[in-house]
Scaffold this active site. Structure first.
Site, PDB file in Angstrom:
ATOM      1  N   TYR A 159      44.094  39.512  43.857  1.00 29.35           N
ATOM      2  CA  TYR A 159      44.083  40.644  42.937  1.00 29.35           C
ATOM      3  C   TYR A 159      42.685  41.241  42.957  1.00 29.35           C
ATOM      4  O   TYR A 159      41.687  40.512  42.878  1.00 29.35           O
ATOM      5  CB  TYR A 159      44.418  40.170  41.504  1.00 29.35           C
ATOM      6  CG  TYR A 159      44.283  41.292  40.498  1.00 29.35           C
ATOM      7  CD1 TYR A 159      45.399  42.026  40.098  1.00 29.35           C
ATOM      8  CD2 TYR A 159      43.035  41.646  39.977  1.00 29.35           C
ATOM      9  CE1 TYR A 159      45.278  43.081  39.210  1.00 29.35           C
ATOM     10  CE2 TYR A 159      42.911  42.706  39.089  1.00 29.35           C
ATOM     11  CZ  TYR A 159      44.031  43.415  38.709  1.00 29.35           C
ATOM     12  OH  TYR A 159      43.895  44.465  37.833  1.00 29.35           O
ATOM     13  N   GLU A 209      43.623  49.591  41.055  1.00 29.89           N
ATOM     14  CA  GLU A 209      44.037  48.193  41.156  1.00 29.89           C
ATOM     15  C   GLU A 209      44.828  47.956  42.441  1.00 29.89           C
ATOM     16  O   GLU A 209      45.704  48.741  42.779  1.00 29.89           O
ATOM     17  CB  GLU A 209      44.920  47.912  39.936  1.00 29.89           C
ATOM     18  CG  GLU A 209      45.526  46.553  39.879  1.00 29.89           C
ATOM     19  CD  GLU A 209      46.466  46.423  38.681  1.00 29.89           C
ATOM     20  OE1 GLU A 209      45.995  46.003  37.608  1.00 29.89           O
ATOM     21  OE2 GLU A 209      47.656  46.732  38.816  1.00 29.89           O
TER      22      GLU A 209
END
Ligand code: GDP
Ligand code: MN
Length: 389
Positions: free
Chosen positions: A109, A197
């Site tokens: 991530y 993101e």
């Protein structure tokens, strides 16, 4: 403002961040042609909606044959997808992204967002990326590395190294990951993002790092300097009443309850929400008509409140300053005549030309529940909903 995954990936690509090979598909014909272009390699089909959580909701699927591909594309396009983030209305799928399905050893991530309390941009990294990241962040926060970025210094190399090393990612990936982190940060700054993101950012079986999903949100107040971003806007993904309100320069926000609120000014809007909650009710929305509103704008705003099917009671709470109470009253009366309102309307008016405003409302023949102050008005809202004993 939000954009689709495929648009976000195009932006990543323009910042040299690797993305899978793929294309946007709008119908069966597009699907067949990409199958032929990709020469039968496994593909992944991904619903394009302005929401995460698609994987868990059945909006992402790997397909191995042409029939499977065409079948899934036809099922998805034209449907409404419900994810943990869309709420009960879901979101319409108008197109899908079809990409080569990658084989990967690890899902990471990587994200940048704004920490409002610290007033700075924050980098988040985890070696446990993928669809469970929210759960990991709340149950094992130590698995998510956080770097606060000093606005005057920007993202420093040592911060990237520290965050990456602490996640236990093999250091042989450090150079590539560091370069991707810098590029994503540069994108965030240059495009005035509020969120950028990549989840998952994968390490493939042949040791490449690729962005498999991307979510980028932009600061609405900065859109005026990014026409290239504004052109990516997809109104089918936005609440249609919010879009309608924006046309008239009104600020309308959809919420989850059943009290429709018309107010003027953000502060009064917040105080009104607080009062509604205090008496045990929930706002369905609020419409801020602002200061410079004309009767026409009030009328359009009032119509928008009435079009929200969740609304069971309307609460008009206005402190007339620059917006005069008589202007407001005229707008409400016109809208109410046009749309034949049957819902109870609780109204509290104060300020400039209040007497004239009240006279217009009384003479209109509309059945209104009037209150002398905000507290009394909130209680009458609760009463109209049958909440008071
Ligand atoms: P989200 O659920 O809306 O965040 O959608 P994602 O694009 O992140 O997809 C959800 C999950 O599907 C990812 O976390 C991956 O595990 C999986 N996935 C997506 N694309 C691929 C792919 O190309 N190959 C494989 N093996 N899995 C994929
Ligand atoms: Mn994702």
């Amino acid at each position: 403002m939000k954009i689709h995954e495929y648009q976000a990936k195009n932006l990543l690509k323009s910042y040299s961040i690797p993305i899978p090979k793929g294309t946007i598909v709008k119908n069966k014909k597009d699907a067949i042609s990409i199958w032929e272009d990709m020469k039968g390699i496994p593909l992944v089909v991904k619903a394009q909606i302005h929401s995460g959580g698609r994987g868990k909701a059945g909006g992402v699927k790997i397909v191995n044959t042409k029939e499977e591909l065409v079948d899934y594309v036809s099922t998805l396009i034209g449907t409404v997808l419900y994810t943990e983030q869309t709420g009960k209305d879901g979101m319409p799928v108008e197109c899908v992204l079809v990409e080569e399905a990658l084989k990967f050893k690890k899902e990471l991530y990587l994200g940048f967002t704004i920490d409002r309390a610290r007033a700075c941009i924050t980098m988040l990294v985890s070696s446990e990326g993928g669809v469970e990241i929210e759960k990991i962040a709340s149950q094992s926060p130590e698995k998510v590395m956080i770097e606060h970025i000093e606005p005057l210094l920007g993202l420093r190399d040592f911060q990237i190294t520290r965050a990456l090393l602490l996640t236990n990612i093999d250091s042989k990936y450090l150079r590539k990951l560091s370069s991707i982190s810098k590029s994503l940060y540069r994108l965030f700054i240059e495009k005035d993002c509020s969120l950028a993101e990549i989840n998952p950012l994968v390490i493939t079986e042949d040791d490449e790092i690729v962005a498999v999903d991307a979510k980028i949100n932009f600061d609405d107040n900065a859109l005026f300097r990014h026409p290239e971003i504004l052109s990516l806007r997809d109104y089918t993904q936005e609440n249609h009443l919010e879009v309608e309100a924006a046309k008239y320069n009104l600020n309308y926000i959809k919420l989850k309850g059943n009290v429709g609120c018309m107010v003027n000014g953000a502060g009064l809007a917040m105080a009104t929400m607080d009062l509604i909650k205090l008496v045990g009710a929930e706002p369905a929305n609020f419409l801020d008509v602002g200061d410079g509103a004309t009767s026409q704008m009030v009328k359009e705003g009032f119509k928008i409140l009435l079009l929200d099917k969740d609304v069971k009671v309307i609460f008009i709470n206005i402190f007339g300053g620059i917006l005069r109470c008589d202007t407001l009253a005229r707008g409400i009366v016109e809208a109410a005549y046009e749309l034949q309102v049957e819902l109870p309307i609780v109204i509290r008016l104060e300020g400039t030309n209040v007497e004239e405003g009240k006279r217009i409302l009384t003479e209109s023949g509309l059945s209104l529940i009037t209150a002398k102050d905000m507290g009394e008005a909130a209680l009458k809202v609760a009463g109209a909903l049958g909440l008071t004993s």
